[in-house]
Design an enzyme around this catalytic site. Structure first.
Site, PDB file in Angstrom:
ATOM      1  N   SER A 118       0.614  -1.283   0.202  1.00 30.16           N
ATOM      2  CA  SER A 118      -0.147  -0.209   0.035  1.00 30.16           C
ATOM      3  C   SER A 118       0.874   1.288   0.240  1.00 30.16           C
ATOM      4  O   SER A 118       1.620   1.682  -0.974  1.00 30.16           O
ATOM      5  CB  SER A 118      -0.959   0.005   1.294  1.00 30.16           C
ATOM      6  OG  SER A 118      -1.905  -0.843   0.987  1.00 30.16           O
TER       7      SER A 118
ATOM      8  N   LYS B 187     -22.715  16.614   6.043  1.00 29.02           N
ATOM      9  CA  LYS B 187     -21.622  16.978   7.048  1.00 29.02           C
ATOM     10  C   LYS B 187     -21.522  15.902   8.174  1.00 29.02           C
ATOM     11  O   LYS B 187     -22.271  15.410   8.614  1.00 29.02           O
ATOM     12  CB  LYS B 187     -22.148  18.237   7.663  1.00 29.02           C
ATOM     13  CG  LYS B 187     -21.189  18.971   8.578  1.00 29.02           C
ATOM     14  CD  LYS B 187     -19.766  19.471   8.205  1.00 29.02           C
ATOM     15  CE  LYS B 187     -19.040  19.995   9.321  1.00 29.02           C
ATOM     16  NZ  LYS B 187     -17.567  20.210   8.752  1.00 29.02           N
TER      17      LYS B 187
END
Length: 321
Positions: free
Chosen positions: A124, A176
């Site tokens: 990764s 949000k």
């Protein structure tokens, strides 16, 4: 000779012996302090005057690290450094930390010839680090790849229901602070996060395609998110060859004109970014030569870091126990 005279002579001999051992002890203390100071300076790369190949180690979880960035600038500016080996043993970390490290290595490569040696794992974000150089050498049993992006968050809604707690929120917009662990993830929130993950994954794949010169078919095969051994990675073009650090240095000598048989010296950040008790213990163990103890302490510190990571991750087995 009287008894008093013999006692006086004995006391004088004793004082002379005590004086000798005081001087010897003080000299030994000075020598020990100087040796530790020299070792610390040598590990940090200070005072280096001999032509050398610098080794920069990227170990453990990758996050933003200004001290490592400063170290790479020092290596790039050092007239004693003829080439650089980036030695990697990392499962990855945050995408932003990996991006920062990639760009710092690319800047270093503008000043010095650089090569990657995978000494264990480059998965990764660790693989993002590896492809920052033009040539990658790995051991046969090294782990590389895990080309993918992950966003994780806990779902505590079941637990909250059991204990009778409900979290209320007043938000400026529906998305949000989404997703969050206290309410079920809406389809809109999941789609928004998937879009971010997909965009970052495309960025990751673009880096791999450009740096490793892969066509679309080769990239598709390599970017399934799985890891590969060093042996598997060669035909996939994820690395260039199987070998040791010596083989990585040989590439610098043959392809980049670095003088042969230069000493390889570790360059370390001026101080540890991680001031945990485990990291400090590892540093002390290193100074006294207890390498296995130091490695165990670093692994413990790395596991603690993984548990604290937030945001988008480019990391292999983030929930390792």
């Amino acid at each position: 000779m009287s008894i008093d005279a013999e006692a006086i002579a004995d006391r004088r001999r004793l004082r002379r012996k005590l004086s000798f051992w005081r001087v010897a002890g003080f000299s030994g203390l000075i020598a020990a302090v100087a040796a530790i100071g020299y070792a610390a300076a040598d590990r940090a790369g200070y005072g280096a005057i001999q032509n050398q190949v610098a080794r920069i180690s990227v170990d453990g979880v990758i996050t933003g690290n200004q001290r490592l960035a400063d170290l790479m600038r020092r290596v790039g500016d050092s007239s004693a450094v003829s080439g650089v080996v980036i030695s990697i043993n990392s499962p990855g970390g945050t995408t932003t930390g990996s991006e920062e490290l990639f760009r710092n290595i690319r800047r270093l490569a503008e000043k010095k010839p650089v090569v990657t040696f995978v000494d264990g794992t480059a998965a990764s974000g660790g693989y993002i680090t590896a492809i920052a150089t033009d040539y990658i050498v790995a051991r046969e049993t090294s782990i590389v790849g895990s080309i993918g992006v992950l966003f994780q968050y806990p779902d505590l809604t079941g637990l909250m229901g059991q204990i009778g707690v409900k979290v209320e929120a007043v938000k400026s917009a529906p998305l949000k602070a989404e997703p969050n662990p206290f309410t079920p993830t809406s389809p809109e929130a999941r789609a928004a996060m998937q879009a971010v993950v997909n965009d970052t994954f495309d960025w990751f794949k673009t880096l791999v395609r450009e740096r490793r010169r892969l066509n679309e078919g080769e990239l598709s095969t390599a970017s399934t998110g799985q890891v590969f051994s060093g042996r598997q990675a060669v035909p996939l073009k994820l690395i260039d060859r199987i070998g040791s650090e010596r083989d990585a240095v040989a590439w610098l000598e043959q392809e980049k004109g670095v003088a042969k048989d230069l000493p390889i010296r570790d360059w370390k950040p001026s101080s540890d970014r991680d001031l945990s008790i485990f990291a400090m213990g590892a540093t002390v163990a290193d100074l006294f030569g207890f390498e296995r103890v130091a490695e165990t302490l670093r692994r413990t510190s790395a596991h603690a870091e993984i548990a604290q990571l937030d945001g988008l991750l480019a990391v292999w087995h983030p929930s390792e126990k």
